[in-house]
Design an enzyme around this catalytic site. Sequence first.
Site, mmCIF file in Angstrom:
data_model
loop_
_atom_site.group_PDB
_atom_site.id
_atom_site.type_symbol
_atom_site.label_atom_id
_atom_site.label_comp_id
_atom_site.label_asym_id
_atom_site.label_seq_id
_atom_site.Cartn_x
_atom_site.Cartn_y
_atom_site.Cartn_z
ATOM 1 N N SER A 185 -8.809 -5.421 -4.734
ATOM 2 C CA SER A 185 -8.083 -3.913 -4.052
ATOM 3 C C SER A 185 -6.842 -3.372 -4.181
ATOM 4 O O SER A 185 -5.674 -4.172 -2.886
ATOM 5 C CB SER A 185 -8.352 -2.929 -2.971
ATOM 6 O OG SER A 185 -8.218 -1.244 -2.880
ATOM 7 N N GLU A 186 -5.647 -2.697 -4.229
ATOM 8 C CA GLU A 186 -4.608 -2.906 -4.489
ATOM 9 C C GLU A 186 -3.575 -2.551 -2.955
ATOM 10 O O GLU A 186 -2.631 -2.956 -3.148
ATOM 11 C CB GLU A 186 -3.599 -1.555 -4.726
ATOM 12 C CG GLU A 186 -3.852 -0.839 -6.518
ATOM 13 C CD GLU A 186 -5.008 -0.090 -6.978
ATOM 14 O OE1 GLU A 186 -6.269 -0.717 -6.145
ATOM 15 O OE2 GLU A 186 -5.335 0.817 -7.799
ATOM 16 N N ASN A 187 -4.174 -2.018 -2.271
ATOM 17 C CA ASN A 187 -3.375 -2.311 -0.502
ATOM 18 C C ASN A 187 -4.483 -3.476 -0.620
ATOM 19 O O ASN A 187 -3.352 -3.368 0.853
ATOM 20 C CB ASN A 187 -4.372 -1.477 -0.016
ATOM 21 C CG ASN A 187 -5.623 -1.745 -0.119
ATOM 22 O OD1 ASN A 187 -6.600 -1.187 -0.550
ATOM 23 N ND2 ASN A 187 -6.103 -0.799 1.271
ATOM 24 N N SER A 245 -0.098 -8.511 -3.126
ATOM 25 C CA SER A 245 -1.032 -7.767 -3.815
ATOM 26 C C SER A 245 -0.638 -7.469 -5.517
ATOM 27 O O SER A 245 -1.997 -7.599 -6.177
ATOM 28 C CB SER A 245 -1.500 -6.598 -3.196
ATOM 29 O OG SER A 245 -2.901 -5.375 -3.758
#
Lengths: 213, 213, 226, 226
Positions: B47-49, B89
């Site tokens: 996930s991007e975060n 990330s």
Amino acid sequence: MTPWNRQQMAARVAQDIPEGWYVNLGIGMPTTVADHVPLDREVVFHSENGVLGMGPKPADADRDPWLINAGKQHVTLRKGGAFVHHADSFAMIRGGHLDLCVLGAFEVAENGDIANWATSENDTAPAVGGAMDLAAGAKRLWVVMDHTTKDGRPKLVEKCGYPLTALAAVKRVYTNYGVFDVTERGFLVVDLIAGMSIAELQAKTGAKLHLPA
Amino acid sequence: MTPWNRQQMAARVAQDIPEGWYVNLGIGMPTTVADHVPLDREVVFHSENGVLGMGPKPADADRDPWLINAGKQHVTLRKGGAFVHHADSFAMIRGGHLDLCVLGAFEVAENGDIANWATSENDTAPAVGGAMDLAAGAKRLWVVMDHTTKDGRPKLVEKCGYPLTALAAVKRVYTNYGVFDVTERGFLVVDLIAGMSIAELQAKTGAKLHLPA
Amino acid sequence: MINKIVPTMADAVAGAKDGMTVLLGGFGSVGQPNALVQGLIDMDVRDLTVVANNAGGGHVGLALLMELGRVRKIICSFPRSSTSTVFEELYRAGKIELEIVPQGTMAERMRAAGAGVGAFYTPTGVGTKMAEGKEERSFNGRRMILETALRGDIALVEAWQADRWGNLTFRSAGRNFNPVMAMAADLTIVQTQHIVELGELNPEHIVTAGIFVDRVVHVPYGDPAL
Amino acid sequence: MINKIVPTMADAVAGAKDGMTVLLGGFGSVGQPNALVQGLIDMDVRDLTVVANNAGGGHVGLALLMELGRVRKIICSFPRSSTSTVFEELYRAGKIELEIVPQGTMAERMRAAGAGVGAFYTPTGVGTKMAEGKEERSFNGRRMILETALRGDIALVEAWQADRWGNLTFRSAGRNFNPVMAMAADLTIVQTQHIVELGELNPEHIVTAGIFVDRVVHVPYGDPAL
């Protein structure tokens, strides 16, 4: 008139480093500056190989085989120290996060140019290490070096003859004869060993020395 | 002839994801793809975060307030998962380390162009999030979307009309009618719902459909 | 003795000025330095440019700062959310400027600022609206656009643990933009859930080293809302 | 089940080919993946370009690889050391090519490759020999030169702990270039002192996530020489 020895030069640099600064000390004489900063004056020493918060040299028996500095000497880590990888370590350097870097040099020019990594254009296997990153990246660059070469040639010069490490980077130079700020006018004498005259010093210097107004 | 529902579409995507892939699932329908990958087929969801190795959605009572995905939903972390910061990330995304990204889209063109972030040049407060990074960065980009808009306009087109997310990025499209590879010739029909003819499908499609040789 | 821990919020945000660029950590409800934003609100600084992933939600933190008219411009990747009504009203009324940046480009531009990189080439955004007015060039046959470093005057960061040297850890997805922004501002201010003794953080586990941190204030607010 | 752990050194270095670019972790005596280098030696691959901070020392690892004539070119920041006699003899004899790169530029060029950045502008090296032939440009009044991403076909990495997903930790100054190189190669091969169960590494403490790692081989050699 007794020139400062290496210990005295290192101590003279250490005297000017205030608590709270993040400082990288180059290989050789600059490394010894740390020995002259009392432990209760908290200065955070950084090493290119990802060590932030180095403490004093360990006793031989206490060496940690995994903990070395950029000069490949065994070091210790203080409480509050941290390990990072090389890209993060150089982000600290190149991103302007170090308050100070102290390097040795072959030559410093009166405009702050520094030459400290190769002694000729055709040096056998020249080795730059992190010097260019440090010289360009730290908030302040100080140089500690002998005032002249072993054969008496000045190392404070109008213009560097050796290959450059960085342009207009040096803010201050500590030699065995004194301390010199790099200013818009050129080298400004900030401190001088006892008994040395400006005329004597000028004779050993390759650029004009200025005195505080 | 029954078009696939959203669950079936997600399951059809999941079926094509092999063990060991690193996969980012976009917000919305793509997120549900994870529910159709059995836990014993180890796929590492990103996930991007800064969450790598997401596991299934927790029961409401088990939610960890600190653990969300890019869609701001509460998620879990599998054994082997890791937390990283946003630059790291997106280094995973932009450096080509994700095997697959699955996104929704407004339109996909036959050359692989994708439009999925804004429905007009003057959109009120357009929101791109990580879509452009994912579309440009992942090794493979698949799109899962309805074959047509609610009012019947085709979403597989010769050329996108909406603002682009990335050029020539999409490799495969999953719709409620079938699966289409983006090839040098254009859209290639890979799979089709039972009972649908190519002629019917072509009528709902804004670009020429090709059949396997 | 180095001690970056300050006793009050006023000490923490001292020096914030009108017109500054503020980097604001957090993603979704997690890792949001809302107490520091409240500190800025209480200082009455105006005309701010805020860099944050989202454009705030509800009526707290960034949303409140905007609602009070203190934000001139917001640089973000995703201004829309179910609760971003404050931003949307201001935006529709033309009362706030918006610069949309792809999320990864935003992170990388701040990382560049923190790492001394002036600008860099990235494939993200090539051929899109994001490339308009930007230089394009190919490397190894890949089209890329030039993006410049994005620096803040101030970074507001939320951490899980901090010591008096400013070493930080984060919790779970609360890490997000916080360590990146901490590198990228002239003045980095941290609100932390826990203050720990120097030496308590394992040097292998520190995520943001104190060199990137200027001030730490203790804000043990507990968990983000579920 | 994902299992990147391979049983033998031959499995670990399989696929290495003549002419490849090899990123080699380690700094000084610490964090050197010497067992993997020995694996390359045993495979008899030749004509390699090696990226490493130093040019090897003594007659092990990189020094041995060079001594056996397998290295065409070395890209490094600091080839000189008290024990770098192998490199120096080859260099003087014109039998090895040398590209000197400032240490931080070297790290940043590999980080760029790993993060999808094609090239970047840095002040390091401006006005020096390192700037020759490179584009120069100013950002915010600062002169900078353009440096391109530096990618490897293979990265050889030494880790302290690894699990079967390839998550890694490092020990102390053994971290150095290892995590950066792990990101920057098509094939990343790790020798690790310890293999741990999946889930044993705290997700907050993993330094290199498995996404950057292809193979792990267990080499519990103990401490570097003092």
